[in-house]
Design a protein around this motif. Structure first.
Motif, PDB file in Angstrom:
ATOM      1  N   PHE A  95       0.891  -1.126  -0.029  1.00 45.81           N
ATOM      2  CA  PHE A  95       0.087  -0.092   0.026  1.00 45.81           C
ATOM      3  C   PHE A  95       0.910   1.386   0.014  1.00 45.81           C
ATOM      4  O   PHE A  95       0.776   2.125  -0.817  1.00 45.81           O
ATOM      5  N   GLU A  96       1.837   1.161   0.941  1.00 47.19           N
ATOM      6  CA  GLU A  96       2.876   2.519   0.801  1.00 47.19           C
ATOM      7  C   GLU A  96       3.413   2.589  -0.368  1.00 47.19           C
ATOM      8  O   GLU A  96       3.677   3.723  -0.726  1.00 47.19           O
ATOM      9  N   LYS A 125       3.322  15.622   0.143  1.00 43.39           N
ATOM     10  CA  LYS A 125       2.729  14.982  -0.809  1.00 43.39           C
ATOM     11  C   LYS A 125       2.425  13.411  -0.378  1.00 43.39           C
ATOM     12  O   LYS A 125       1.132  13.204  -0.681  1.00 43.39           O
ATOM     13  N   LEU A 126       3.239  12.873   0.161  1.00 42.34           N
ATOM     14  CA  LEU A 126       3.111  11.397   0.709  1.00 42.34           C
ATOM     15  C   LEU A 126       1.746  11.560   1.645  1.00 42.34           C
ATOM     16  O   LEU A 126       1.257  10.381   1.665  1.00 42.34           O
ATOM     17  N   ASP A 133      -5.734   7.835  -0.281  1.00 40.95           N
ATOM     18  CA  ASP A 133      -5.883   6.406  -0.701  1.00 40.95           C
ATOM     19  C   ASP A 133      -6.183   5.709   0.477  1.00 40.95           C
ATOM     20  O   ASP A 133      -6.793   4.510   0.221  1.00 40.95           O
ATOM     21  N   PHE A 134      -5.661   5.938   1.687  1.00 41.00           N
ATOM     22  CA  PHE A 134      -6.247   5.108   2.770  1.00 41.00           C
ATOM     23  C   PHE A 134      -7.643   5.132   2.828  1.00 41.00           C
ATOM     24  O   PHE A 134      -8.256   4.244   3.197  1.00 41.00           O
ATOM     25  N   SER A 135      -8.409   6.330   2.659  1.00 41.21           N
ATOM     26  CA  SER A 135      -9.748   6.300   2.670  1.00 41.21           C
ATOM     27  C   SER A 135     -10.640   5.591   1.621  1.00 41.21           C
ATOM     28  O   SER A 135     -11.688   5.178   2.070  1.00 41.21           O
ATOM     29  N   THR A 136      -9.828   5.882   0.545  1.00 41.57           N
ATOM     30  CA  THR A 136     -10.643   4.943  -0.656  1.00 41.57           C
ATOM     31  C   THR A 136     -10.379   3.357  -0.536  1.00 41.57           C
ATOM     32  O   THR A 136     -11.301   2.747  -0.683  1.00 41.57           O
ATOM     33  N   GLU A 137      -9.082   3.286  -0.729  1.00 44.07           N
ATOM     34  CA  GLU A 137      -8.479   1.744  -0.900  1.00 44.07           C
ATOM     35  C   GLU A 137      -8.649   0.841   0.267  1.00 44.07           C
ATOM     36  O   GLU A 137      -9.091  -0.204   0.377  1.00 44.07           O
ATOM     37  N   TYR A 138      -7.596   1.468   1.202  1.00 43.80           N
ATOM     38  CA  TYR A 138      -7.613   0.533   2.577  1.00 43.80           C
ATOM     39  C   TYR A 138      -8.763   0.349   3.307  1.00 43.80           C
ATOM     40  O   TYR A 138      -9.113  -0.714   3.849  1.00 43.80           O
TER      41      TYR A 138
END
Length: 195
Positions: A95-96, A125-126, A133-138
């Motif tokens: 993920f990272e 930026k990271l 992405d954490f909110s959507t994918e993870y």
């Protein structure tokens, strides 16, 4: 009041000096007709104690202009190499790795030098991509009872700042290493050209 006026005058003076120094650096680098000339100019500018950050920023800018049509491709190659380097040096999961690829890959061409010269820029930026992405994918992979709690944590404005600080701490030694390696590579190129 005098201290404030003195401070403002000093900041203005430093800003003007930095602008002048940047103009001198860019002019000297643009006068060079080829890469070996640029390397010689970089060496000279560093010997003259010009601001290293300004030298690096202008160097990337001039190289980008040198490659004209290939400039964006050149910068994409730089971003790709930086991404590969970071993923090889950082102990991170899949993920990272996607976060690093997206954060570096989505960086505007004109901001690429900041990836090397401003640790907080890359960390910011990271952190931004990580939160998005954490909110959507993870979160999709979490059980329902955990989603709301983790989502609240991800939305907390303090968590992004903490995440950014963590990335700065994680990136500082790595980026120091890459800047040292870039300096060494430039020295090797210069030595090969001179000899």
């Amino acid at each position: 009041m005098k201290n404030l006026k003195k401070h403002i005058t000093e900041v203005k003076k430093n800003s003007e000096k930095k602008l002048q120094e940047s103009k001198v650096i860019k002019t000297r680098l643009m006068i060079a007709e080829n890469v070996s000339g640029i390397v010689s100019e970089v060496k000279y500018l560093r010997k003259q104690n010009f601001n290293t950050e300004l030298v690096n920023e202008n160097l990337l800018s001039v190289l980008n202009q040198m490659f004209e049509d290939a400039g964006p491709q050149f910068m994409e190659t730089v971003k790709s190499k930086l991404t590969d380097f970071l993923m090889s040096k950082l102990n991170i999961g899949e993920f990272e790795k996607k976060v690093v690829e997206k954060a570096v890959g989505d960086t505007d061409v004109e901001d690429v030098p900041k990836l090397f010269t401003e640790p907080r820029f890359l960390a910011s930026k990271l952190a931004e991509v990580y939160n998005e992405d954490f909110s959507t994918e993870y979160l999709d992979n979490l059980p329902e009872f955990m989603k709301s709690k983790v989502a609240k944590l991800a939305q907390d404005p303090n968590s992004e700042k903490e995440l950014e600080d963590m990335f700065v701490d994680m990136l500082s030694p790595v980026m120091g290493d890459i800047n040292t390696k870039m300096d060494a590579k430039m020295k090797d190129i210069r030595d090969n050209i001179v000899s």
